[in-house]
Design a protein around this motif. Sequence first.
Motif, PDB file in Angstrom:
ATOM      1  N   UNK A   1       0.830  -1.195   0.000  1.00 46.10           N
ATOM      2  CA  UNK A   1       0.000   0.000   0.000  1.00 46.10           C
ATOM      3  C   UNK A   1       0.869   1.251   0.000  1.00 46.10           C
ATOM      4  N   UNK A   2       2.023   1.191   0.683  1.00 52.05           N
ATOM      5  CA  UNK A   2       2.927   2.355   0.703  1.00 52.05           C
ATOM      6  C   UNK A   2       3.369   2.718  -0.705  1.00 52.05           C
ATOM      7  N   UNK A   3       3.745   1.703  -1.496  1.00 46.23           N
ATOM      8  CA  UNK A   3       4.199   1.974  -2.867  1.00 46.23           C
ATOM      9  C   UNK A   3       3.058   2.544  -3.707  1.00 46.23           C
ATOM     10  N   UNK A   4       1.849   2.020  -3.526  1.00 48.35           N
ATOM     11  CA  UNK A   4       0.690   2.521  -4.264  1.00 48.35           C
ATOM     12  C   UNK A   4       0.464   3.997  -3.955  1.00 48.35           C
ATOM     13  N   UNK A   5       0.555   4.363  -2.691  1.00 48.78           N
ATOM     14  CA  UNK A   5       0.351   5.763  -2.297  1.00 48.78           C
ATOM     15  C   UNK A   5       1.494   6.666  -2.753  1.00 48.78           C
ATOM     16  N   UNK A   6       2.692   6.099  -2.941  1.00 43.36           N
ATOM     17  CA  UNK A   6       3.819   6.870  -3.467  1.00 43.36           C
ATOM     18  C   UNK A   6       3.614   7.115  -4.966  1.00 43.36           C
ATOM     19  N   UNK A   7       3.178   6.073  -5.671  1.00 43.42           N
ATOM     20  CA  UNK A   7       2.970   6.176  -7.114  1.00 43.42           C
ATOM     21  C   UNK A   7       1.737   7.005  -7.443  1.00 43.42           C
ATOM     22  N   UNK A   8       0.669   6.804  -6.691  1.00 38.24           N
ATOM     23  CA  UNK A   8      -0.595   7.517  -6.888  1.00 38.24           C
ATOM     24  C   UNK A   8      -0.976   8.207  -5.568  1.00 38.24           C
ATOM     25  N   UNK A   9      -0.359   9.342  -5.241  1.00 38.83           N
ATOM     26  CA  UNK A   9      -0.579   9.965  -3.930  1.00 38.83           C
ATOM     27  C   UNK A   9      -2.020  10.412  -3.676  1.00 38.83           C
ATOM     28  N   UNK A  10      -2.785  10.618  -4.745  1.00 38.68           N
ATOM     29  CA  UNK A  10      -4.187  11.005  -4.573  1.00 38.68           C
ATOM     30  C   UNK A  10      -5.121   9.803  -4.729  1.00 38.68           C
ATOM     31  N   UNK A  11      -4.593   8.591  -4.516  1.00 36.60           N
ATOM     32  CA  UNK A  11      -5.364   7.346  -4.628  1.00 36.60           C
ATOM     33  C   UNK A  11      -6.679   7.468  -3.866  1.00 36.60           C
ATOM     34  N   UNK A  12      -7.745   7.060  -4.543  1.00 37.80           N
ATOM     35  CA  UNK A  12      -9.073   7.059  -3.914  1.00 37.80           C
ATOM     36  C   UNK A  12      -9.805   5.796  -4.363  1.00 37.80           C
ATOM     37  N   UNK A  13     -10.466   5.129  -3.432  1.00 33.69           N
ATOM     38  CA  UNK A  13     -11.186   3.898  -3.716  1.00 33.69           C
ATOM     39  C   UNK A  13     -12.655   4.095  -3.406  1.00 33.69           C
ATOM     40  N   UNK A  14     -13.513   3.803  -4.383  1.00 34.41           N
ATOM     41  CA  UNK A  14     -14.957   3.897  -4.212  1.00 34.41           C
ATOM     42  C   UNK A  14     -15.540   2.491  -4.188  1.00 34.41           C
ATOM     43  N   UNK A  15     -16.244   2.143  -3.123  1.00 36.67           N
ATOM     44  CA  UNK A  15     -16.878   0.833  -3.006  1.00 36.67           C
ATOM     45  C   UNK A  15     -18.118   0.818  -3.898  1.00 36.67           C
ATOM     46  N   UNK A  16     -18.151  -0.126  -4.832  1.00 37.75           N
ATOM     47  CA  UNK A  16     -19.302  -0.279  -5.729  1.00 37.75           C
ATOM     48  C   UNK A  16     -20.257  -1.360  -5.215  1.00 37.75           C
ATOM     49  N   UNK A  17     -19.691  -2.377  -4.556  1.00 40.47           N
ATOM     50  CA  UNK A  17     -20.486  -3.490  -4.045  1.00 40.47           C
ATOM     51  C   UNK A  17     -19.734  -4.135  -2.900  1.00 40.47           C
ATOM     52  N   UNK A  18     -20.463  -4.498  -1.842  1.00 41.84           N
ATOM     53  CA  UNK A  18     -19.846  -5.208  -0.730  1.00 41.84           C
ATOM     54  C   UNK A  18     -20.838  -6.238  -0.213  1.00 41.84           C
ATOM     55  N   UNK A  19     -20.359  -7.488  -0.085  1.00 46.19           N
ATOM     56  CA  UNK A  19     -21.205  -8.590   0.354  1.00 46.19           C
ATOM     57  C   UNK A  19     -20.470  -9.356   1.439  1.00 46.19           C
ATOM     58  N   UNK A  20     -21.189  -9.692   2.505  1.00 49.32           N
ATOM     59  CA  UNK A  20     -20.609 -10.478   3.599  1.00 49.32           C
ATOM     60  C   UNK A  20     -21.435 -11.736   3.804  1.00 49.32           C
ATOM     61  N   UNK A  21     -20.729 -12.848   3.974  1.00 49.43           N
ATOM     62  CA  UNK A  21     -21.395 -14.110   4.276  1.00 49.43           C
ATOM     63  C   UNK A  21     -20.431 -14.962   5.086  1.00 49.43           C
ATOM     64  N   UNK A  22     -20.888 -15.419   6.229  1.00 43.88           N
ATOM     65  CA  UNK A  22     -20.016 -16.210   7.098  1.00 43.88           C
ATOM     66  C   UNK A  22     -18.833 -15.359   7.539  1.00 43.88           C
ATOM     67  N   UNK A  23     -17.632 -15.875   7.341  1.00 38.80           N
ATOM     68  CA  UNK A  23     -16.433 -15.138   7.758  1.00 38.80           C
ATOM     69  C   UNK A  23     -15.765 -14.391   6.597  1.00 38.80           C
ATOM     70  N   UNK A  24     -16.481 -14.287   5.442  1.00 35.08           N
ATOM     71  CA  UNK A  24     -15.906 -13.632   4.273  1.00 35.08           C
ATOM     72  C   UNK A  24     -16.627 -12.328   3.936  1.00 35.08           C
ATOM     73  N   UNK A  25     -15.859 -11.337   3.512  1.00 34.16           N
ATOM     74  CA  UNK A  25     -16.393 -10.073   3.027  1.00 34.16           C
ATOM     75  C   UNK A  25     -15.766  -9.818   1.659  1.00 34.16           C
ATOM     76  N   UNK A  26     -16.602  -9.618   0.650  1.00 37.68           N
ATOM     77  CA  UNK A  26     -16.129  -9.332  -0.704  1.00 37.68           C
ATOM     78  C   UNK A  26     -16.439  -7.878  -1.020  1.00 37.68           C
ATOM     79  N   UNK A  27     -15.428  -7.157  -1.478  1.00 37.89           N
ATOM     80  CA  UNK A  27     -15.586  -5.752  -1.830  1.00 37.89           C
ATOM     81  C   UNK A  27     -15.112  -5.555  -3.263  1.00 37.89           C
ATOM     82  N   UNK A  28     -15.979  -4.969  -4.082  1.00 34.16           N
ATOM     83  CA  UNK A  28     -15.618  -4.630  -5.455  1.00 34.16           C
ATOM     84  C   UNK A  28     -15.723  -3.126  -5.599  1.00 34.16           C
ATOM     85  N   UNK A  29     -14.724  -2.525  -6.226  1.00 32.64           N
ATOM     86  CA  UNK A  29     -14.772  -1.083  -6.346  1.00 32.64           C
ATOM     87  C   UNK A  29     -13.900  -0.538  -7.452  1.00 32.64           C
TER      88      UNK A  29
END
Length: 95
Positions: A1-29
Amino acid sequence: MDQLRTTFPDYHFTVELQVAEGDLVVTRGTARGTHQGEYWGITFQSILPTGKQVTWTETVIDRIVDGKIAESWINVDALGRLQQIGALPTPGQAS
């Protein structure tokens, strides 16, 4: 993540979909950032900043144990990101 923030300092992630079931959480964005730092990857290294704004997708599957992330699997559209900064040709583009 450090390298990502160095390469793209204005990095922004928008969650488009998030689903949780049991012990798993899936996030698409959608991630966005401006290529302002040197790009370092496993295959492509030392790509100088282009100043290009890029958008790519990310999918993350987290396994939760006792309220904390125990494991994480991440799928990132690195190919699309590299094409947008000009490191690789896009389909149909002369190489």
